[in-house]
Design an enzyme around this catalytic site. Structure first.
Site, short mmCIF file in Angstrom:
data_model
loop_
_atom_site.label_atom_id
_atom_site.label_comp_id
_atom_site.label_asym_id
_atom_site.label_seq_id
_atom_site.Cartn_x
_atom_site.Cartn_y
_atom_site.Cartn_z
N VAL A 82 -55.58 -37.80 -19.93
CA VAL A 82 -56.26 -36.74 -19.17
C VAL A 82 -57.57 -37.28 -18.60
O VAL A 82 -58.43 -37.76 -19.34
CB VAL A 82 -56.52 -35.51 -20.08
CG1 VAL A 82 -57.31 -34.45 -19.32
CG2 VAL A 82 -55.21 -34.96 -20.61
N LYS A 83 -57.68 -37.18 -17.28
CA LYS A 83 -58.87 -37.70 -16.61
C LYS A 83 -59.88 -36.58 -16.41
O LYS A 83 -59.54 -35.53 -15.86
CB LYS A 83 -58.43 -38.26 -15.26
CG LYS A 83 -59.14 -39.51 -14.81
CD LYS A 83 -58.41 -40.04 -13.60
CE LYS A 83 -59.18 -41.11 -12.92
NZ LYS A 83 -58.57 -41.48 -11.64
N VAL A 84 -61.11 -36.82 -16.87
CA VAL A 84 -62.17 -35.81 -16.70
C VAL A 84 -63.37 -36.48 -16.03
O VAL A 84 -63.65 -37.65 -16.28
CB VAL A 84 -62.60 -35.17 -18.05
CG1 VAL A 84 -61.47 -34.38 -18.67
CG2 VAL A 84 -63.12 -36.20 -19.03
#
Ligand code: E4P
Length: 218
Positions: A82-84
């Site tokens: 998951v890219k934040v």
């Protein structure tokens, strides 16, 4: 060094995967938008093509929403990371998701201080954008070197992913600096093959072989 493809285009991913040297994929909202397919659907297809980490970026901006979005994205496939974004809310989301065992890629990193915060928050990957740093007249590779030193000093396990790569020299310099991963557009991966002496040498080998055996009577 792991090679990731920085694209959401399935044809490019199929070509790269066929070479057997692609270890993962990074996407971002711009790359997904280019393909015109919603993120959940597109990353599922990507996971069927490349057997490795596939970064899928959240598009919400509050930590609460990022966490919910991150949980949903992580459920799509075991390889999803998951890219934040590296903003305050993103760091909160990163720590929460990390505590839940969800792997995160903290993106839009432009300083060593930001990278240090991501590591403290338990990021699986940090993404310093070297090309965009170069674009404003700073040195993107210095940023990679600083992060490598800081992470080594404290034994952080966060992997350093050189992002925003613009050409083969960025790949070589990032490898020399000790980046764990380089993510690159398909065009750059393709350019890594090129050397005029390889083409010239192969041409000569084949000519010599043909000449020698054409002379031998059957
Ligand atoms: C990384 O994960 C980003 O998607 C990407 O490398 C950004 O590159 P750009 O600066 O070429 O858009």
């Amino acid at each position: 060094m792991k090679f990731f493809l920085d694209t959401a285009n399935l044809d490019e991913l199929k070509k790269g995967a066929a070479w057997g040297i692609v270890d993962g994929v990074t996407t971002n909202p711009t790359l997904i938008a280019k393909e015109g397919v919603p993120i959940e659907e597109q990353v599922r297809k990507i996971c069927d093509i490349v057997d490795g980490d596939v970064s899928a970026e959240v598009v919400s901006t509050t930590s609460k929403e990022m966490i919910e979005e991150g949980r949903r994205l992580a459920k799509i496939h075991k390889n999803i990371v998951v890219k934040v974004p590296l903003i305050r809310e993103g760091i909160v989301a990163c720590s929460t998701l990390a505590r839940e065992g969800i792997r995160t890629n903290v993106t839009l990193c432009f300083s060593a201080a930001q990278a240090l915060m991501a590591a403290k928050a338990g990021a699986y990957i940090i993404s310093p954008f070297i090309g965009r740093v170069d674009d404003i007249g700073w040195n993107g590779m210095d940023l990679i070197r600083e992060i490598v030193t800081i992470y080594k000093n404290y034994g952080y396990n966060t992997q350093i992913l050189a992002a925003s790569i613009r050409g083969p020299l960025h790949v070589i310099d990032a490898a020399k600096a000790g980046a764990h991963i380089g993510t690159m557009p398909f065009k750059v991966l393709d350019q890594l093959f090129n050397h005029p002496l390889t083409d010239k040498g192969l041409d000569q080998f084949l000519k010599d072989y043909k000449k020698a055996f054409e002379l031998v009577p059957a």
